[in-house]
Design a protein around this motif. Sequence first.
Motif, short mmCIF file in Angstrom:
data_model
loop_
_atom_site.label_atom_id
_atom_site.label_comp_id
_atom_site.label_asym_id
_atom_site.label_seq_id
_atom_site.Cartn_x
_atom_site.Cartn_y
_atom_site.Cartn_z
N LEU A 110 11.86 -63.97 60.61
CA LEU A 110 10.82 -63.77 59.90
C LEU A 110 9.82 -64.72 61.07
O LEU A 110 9.77 -65.41 60.39
CB LEU A 110 10.78 -63.52 58.50
N GLN A 111 8.47 -64.12 60.59
CA GLN A 111 7.45 -64.46 61.77
C GLN A 111 6.16 -64.37 60.87
O GLN A 111 5.60 -64.82 60.53
CB GLN A 111 6.82 -64.38 62.76
N ALA A 128 5.53 -66.58 48.88
CA ALA A 128 4.65 -67.35 49.30
C ALA A 128 4.90 -69.39 48.62
O ALA A 128 5.69 -69.98 49.51
CB ALA A 128 3.59 -67.31 49.38
N THR A 187 8.99 -70.27 50.80
CA THR A 187 8.85 -70.04 52.09
C THR A 187 7.75 -70.27 52.88
O THR A 187 6.70 -69.86 52.36
CB THR A 187 9.18 -68.27 52.58
N ARG A 188 7.87 -71.26 53.88
CA ARG A 188 6.84 -71.79 54.91
C ARG A 188 6.62 -70.34 55.77
O ARG A 188 5.86 -70.71 56.40
CB ARG A 188 7.15 -72.82 55.67
N PRO A 202 4.40 -67.49 57.06
CA PRO A 202 2.86 -66.86 56.51
C PRO A 202 3.04 -65.94 56.19
O PRO A 202 3.93 -64.94 56.29
CB PRO A 202 2.06 -66.89 58.31
N VAL A 203 2.77 -64.94 54.34
CA VAL A 203 2.68 -64.19 53.89
C VAL A 203 1.32 -63.26 54.03
O VAL A 203 -0.19 -64.27 53.57
CB VAL A 203 2.67 -64.76 51.99
N PHE A 246 -0.19 -73.02 48.15
CA PHE A 246 0.49 -71.87 48.79
C PHE A 246 0.37 -70.58 49.01
O PHE A 246 -0.80 -69.52 48.00
CB PHE A 246 1.88 -71.04 47.35
N PRO A 247 -0.79 -70.88 50.28
CA PRO A 247 -1.70 -69.55 50.54
C PRO A 247 -1.66 -68.51 50.53
O PRO A 247 0.09 -67.98 51.00
CB PRO A 247 -1.85 -70.11 51.64
N VAL A 248 -1.92 -67.41 50.73
CA VAL A 248 -1.16 -65.72 50.94
C VAL A 248 -2.90 -65.57 51.24
O VAL A 248 -4.00 -65.21 51.14
CB VAL A 248 -1.15 -65.36 49.75
N ALA A 249 -2.50 -65.30 52.67
CA ALA A 249 -3.73 -64.37 53.47
C ALA A 249 -4.23 -62.66 53.01
O ALA A 249 -3.82 -62.06 53.72
CB ALA A 249 -3.23 -64.12 55.00
N MET A 304 -3.22 -58.17 61.78
CA MET A 304 -3.43 -60.43 61.39
C MET A 304 -1.47 -60.33 62.00
O MET A 304 -1.38 -61.29 62.53
CB MET A 304 -3.12 -60.35 59.90
N ILE A 363 -1.49 -62.91 64.13
CA ILE A 363 -0.13 -64.45 64.97
C ILE A 363 0.39 -64.22 65.58
O ILE A 363 0.76 -65.04 66.91
CB ILE A 363 0.47 -64.78 62.99
N PRO A 410 -6.43 -64.92 64.84
CA PRO A 410 -5.95 -66.07 63.25
C PRO A 410 -7.71 -65.93 62.42
O PRO A 410 -8.03 -66.88 62.82
CB PRO A 410 -5.01 -65.42 62.86
N PRO A 470 -9.44 -57.90 60.23
CA PRO A 470 -8.69 -58.47 59.10
C PRO A 470 -9.24 -60.02 59.28
O PRO A 470 -9.49 -61.11 60.16
CB PRO A 470 -7.13 -58.30 59.47
N ALA A 477 -7.99 -63.34 57.28
CA ALA A 477 -6.84 -64.05 56.07
C ALA A 477 -8.01 -64.87 54.84
O ALA A 477 -8.26 -66.15 54.77
CB ALA A 477 -5.93 -64.44 56.66
N THR A 478 -7.94 -63.34 53.89
CA THR A 478 -8.63 -64.42 52.64
C THR A 478 -8.30 -65.09 51.44
O THR A 478 -6.98 -64.81 51.22
CB THR A 478 -9.48 -63.03 52.19
N MET A 479 -8.41 -66.86 51.40
CA MET A 479 -8.15 -67.44 50.76
C MET A 479 -8.95 -67.49 49.13
O MET A 479 -9.64 -66.98 49.29
CB MET A 479 -8.20 -68.86 50.84
N ASN A 531 -5.20 -74.40 51.05
CA ASN A 531 -4.93 -73.51 51.48
C ASN A 531 -4.94 -72.51 52.72
O ASN A 531 -4.20 -72.63 53.22
CB ASN A 531 -4.85 -71.81 50.53
N LEU A 544 4.75 -71.68 63.59
CA LEU A 544 5.90 -70.61 64.19
C LEU A 544 7.12 -70.87 65.70
O LEU A 544 7.46 -70.80 65.84
CB LEU A 544 5.14 -69.42 64.48
N ARG A 547 5.50 -79.30 51.12
CA ARG A 547 5.87 -78.83 50.17
C ARG A 547 6.79 -79.32 49.79
O ARG A 547 6.69 -78.99 47.80
CB ARG A 547 6.10 -77.40 50.52
#
Lengths: 162, 162, 162, 162, 162, 162, 162, 162
Positions: free
Chosen positions: A59-60, A77, A80-81, A83-84, A110-113, A128, A132, H83, H111, H113-115, H124, H135, H148
């Motif tokens: 998964l990417q 997040a 796994t590394r 991107p989420v 632990f970023p979440v986009a 998005m 990527i 991105p 989009p 990707a908001t932090m 982050n 990736l 991490r």
Amino acid sequence: MTEIKVGIIMGSQSDWPTMKEAATILDDLGVPYEAKIVSAHRTPDRLWEYGKKAAERGLQVIIAGAGGAAHLPGMVASKTRVPVVGVPVQTRALSGVDSLYSIVQMPKGFPVATMAIGAAGAANAGLMAAGILALQDKDLAQRLDAWREALSASIPEEPIDD
Amino acid sequence: MTEIKVGIIMGSQSDWPTMKEAATILDDLGVPYEAKIVSAHRTPDRLWEYGKKAAERGLQVIIAGAGGAAHLPGMVASKTRVPVVGVPVQTRALSGVDSLYSIVQMPKGFPVATMAIGAAGAANAGLMAAGILALQDKDLAQRLDAWREALSASIPEEPIDD
Amino acid sequence: MTEIKVGIIMGSQSDWPTMKEAATILDDLGVPYEAKIVSAHRTPDRLWEYGKKAAERGLQVIIAGAGGAAHLPGMVASKTRVPVVGVPVQTRALSGVDSLYSIVQMPKGFPVATMAIGAAGAANAGLMAAGILALQDKDLAQRLDAWREALSASIPEEPIDD
Amino acid sequence: MTEIKVGIIMGSQSDWPTMKEAATILDDLGVPYEAKIVSAHRTPDRLWEYGKKAAERGLQVIIAGAGGAAHLPGMVASKTRVPVVGVPVQTRALSGVDSLYSIVQMPKGFPVATMAIGAAGAANAGLMAAGILALQDKDLAQRLDAWREALSASIPEEPIDD
Amino acid sequence: MTEIKVGIIMGSQSDWPTMKEAATILDDLGVPYEAKIVSAHRTPDRLWEYGKKAAERGLQVIIAGAGGAAHLPGMVASKTRVPVVGVPVQTRALSGVDSLYSIVQMPKGFPVATMAIGAAGAANAGLMAAGILALQDKDLAQRLDAWREALSASIPEEPIDD
Amino acid sequence: MTEIKVGIIMGSQSDWPTMKEAATILDDLGVPYEAKIVSAHRTPDRLWEYGKKAAERGLQVIIAGAGGAAHLPGMVASKTRVPVVGVPVQTRALSGVDSLYSIVQMPKGFPVATMAIGAAGAANAGLMAAGILALQDKDLAQRLDAWREALSASIPEEPIDD
Amino acid sequence: MTEIKVGIIMGSQSDWPTMKEAATILDDLGVPYEAKIVSAHRTPDRLWEYGKKAAERGLQVIIAGAGGAAHLPGMVASKTRVPVVGVPVQTRALSGVDSLYSIVQMPKGFPVATMAIGAAGAANAGLMAAGILALQDKDLAQRLDAWREALSASIPEEPIDD
Amino acid sequence: MTEIKVGIIMGSQSDWPTMKEAATILDDLGVPYEAKIVSAHRTPDRLWEYGKKAAERGLQVIIAGAGGAAHLPGMVASKTRVPVVGVPVQTRALSGVDSLYSIVQMPKGFPVATMAIGAAGAANAGLMAAGILALQDKDLAQRLDAWREALSASIPEEPIDD
């Protein structure tokens, strides 16, 4: 067989009408994906497994949608590394502000986009993910450019009365 | 050896000045407890273990404090039927409203007994834990009653200028 | 006769569609309860009586739901050491944020175990009550575990279109 | 002996720096008052007594200040027909929005005349009390008019640099 | 002829469905009143006149309702010492939070006795007016007490399913 | 004598540190202005006069700053067709959200050109006034263009550490 | 040919039902305008062109409406010194608070004259444009005065039941 | 020469203390980047250029930070398919809620990707950029995994008093 590169996960069946917007975009852009229900609270072990195997499964990007105390994106997040991308689902009492804060306010590490609340956010999560993947896939990059150009071209010069 | 009945867990060392208020109350009421750092995102496996073993270890209440996208209380609640009391830690940008929404807005199935934002909430988490334990412990019930009466008795009739 | 261990109280008849969710959960888990209208403002003496006699009547948990300037949960908590679980009922103008703040922001000394706004919160109040009672009741603990497992098992792997 | 016509009550000593503003206004306008600490949660019986005897004691206005889950003004209003003026005290995490919502969002039947958050609100509570008493007291009405005129007259035509 | 003691004013015809609740209460309690449209922005001179003549006309309470940038209650309060009760009318985009802030956050000098947003607030404005008038009118005080007792008596012991 | 074209008014001396930003911009651009304290509540007649004479005095823009229940900008707009630019002054409890809502949420008929909360908003009020005047004044248009170009030119390519 | 002096632009066709209110006002006041769809994100080059040519085309006011992350008004303001009036369109999840903040909170240098959220704000944008143009057009000033007087005259003295 | 793959852009020098957190993370992970000031409003042409050339210059991720009416991230996203990761910078009056809404609430098609708001969000953003680049870069993936793991390992078991 086409390798699945994007995982769309959501906290419950009720999130699907929102999250389907992400799937539609990926369909339009020819990006193979899977759609799964993975509830942070009701199926925590499923979440654990999903997060832990995401990278090795290839998964990417993981698109995760949830509402209320929306822990799914952030918890994946943490496992796994990969991107989420998080989609705050609109909620009844707080209109998704609860979902938004629960997803976007992640601590350092632990970023979440995070995308917009609701359907527009879900569609943008698909875009998005495509953006990527397009970094490694020139054909997809062209399809994404074409999608963007078509969107721009679709805008009329003047508004029309109904 | 005194059996530990309350677990105080928190997302990071920086939550301790807040969460210590819970510990102080438990000390005052003679309730044995442990205090641990269990980060939902940085140590998810520790969280898993903690939640999974809580019941068999004899924990009767878990007090969990966290700030921002505060997933710790809810995630522990997803792993154990032991009552979880959540403390929203005050945050810099959003003053703990993010913590509050992330903790209180849990979906059906996984309650978190949410307290006020910050130090008052942490102290009250200690009192809530004591109140739950007092249901099975008459001595503790008396100590809790006495604590409450002392609090009431401490209130002067009239305000005084500094 | 089965002893009533949980009291569900609410500020008005209009809160019952929300609070019934708590009653349904307690029915499902075989926990005997009573449901009463106790208005903090319209029947303050009823509230006083209810709070004062809660412990001696053998109540082990009080679930209190109210909306707007929701004083019922906190005022009951000031009258008894029995754990109080608060349910913020959704309101018309402020969607229950007023109820939430009025219930959760209790000062040191008087915790109210606050649940999510609305129906999910009421259901969770029932589960929280069950979780507290289960500490002394192995059969209930098993029923609660089974309820939780059934909930988890009910989650399909993949979302389905309507 | 001068009959006390205004009762200033507050939830705790820490509210006094705010509530003193009301007292100062009443001093300035020559309105006799009393200032008491009456905590809704810590001294509920004191609140009960205060509310129940307010009318027969000849109180004509009750000014009640509290912060957070601010139940004092509304609970007093449930016990007496004497007009209650509520002052939301500013709080640390939520800046007094919690106090404001807990005071102003009263259900039909029990009005609380809510003022602005903090010191300005407390001063205005004093003025509102004076305005109510002035309906029966021409001398006070004149003093209030003079106070208002003096305030207007004190405003310079142009701002000045420090 | 019965002297009018309460003036109900509102910013526009569209506020009447809300403000009628105040009128209904005053009707029920036998308090003579007038209802006028006085728009702060569209009829500022009418507002000026209304404020300036309120005291000499014998008005004892002014109930002012408005929505959005709700300047009517505060502006009338700047023109008269007669107590002003403000009702924040619910609005489409901001649900009346704009009305509430515009009414309640008055600077020192000009209190507005702010009620809850919407219909409950309007009804309470009527009750607050009655409570103020009752200070000088024993019959009204008795009617108000009776109204309150009837409200309390109307609350059933237990909720009923529809 | 230079004719004054812009009036800067504010609710109190305490607004001047904010509103001075507007004055500074007008000084920089060579636009003659006056600065007055005109309190909507404390000097309502001054406000009335100011609004009524604005057009005949030749004012072309009125910049009005106020905080809290900020009625000044909207009330002036109700008295004159001269464009009114509103500046929400930052407040202690609500950070100027109260000021913003009280100024921007004007009903149909009476626009207030609302700027950002605080000092940036006041400076922008000066620029908005200049932009309006520049429509009839080519020299000012050039000075405004130059001001804008200088601002753009002042931005370095890269950030520097302190 | 009548020279167009006001440009109404909006982010998408879906904003037209709101923005049409501005057009209606301009029609009523006899102010020539154009209405265009100019999306900040979907047609950024169109926005660029529009902003860059606004002054030389003789536009005197630009009315820009947008919702959500509403960048159109501010971005046009960055490209032209012509006064920009911004209209926050109401949104589904956040009711237009997102639109409002995105439009009003401009940094120093680039004012946007922000109106109320939704239809009232759009109508007021038309009135603000007219007020600005009226500074140079006595006939328009008279028509605007007449419009305002008619609005005031249309307000009945008393509310009527439906 | 090392090819720059990440562009960090920000609206002004004052954003650098926040955005430096992203740079530090990229330094730690050995990811080459550039840091530029690109103001959406003050240097719109710079923004245009930056967006238009991002893909051809080989940028793979753009990190954009801004505060208030934060248009930079969204406007760059409208100009490039690369991105864009958005960082809401904390603001004085609204604590960054304005920045957050202006960045996250993007319409379908673009989009961002908001932090999280502030420094944690900036850090982050660096990690999100690294995760995207990882990736295609196994070494970076390993360094990210190590980062991490080190973070997790740094968390002590128990809190310590100062």
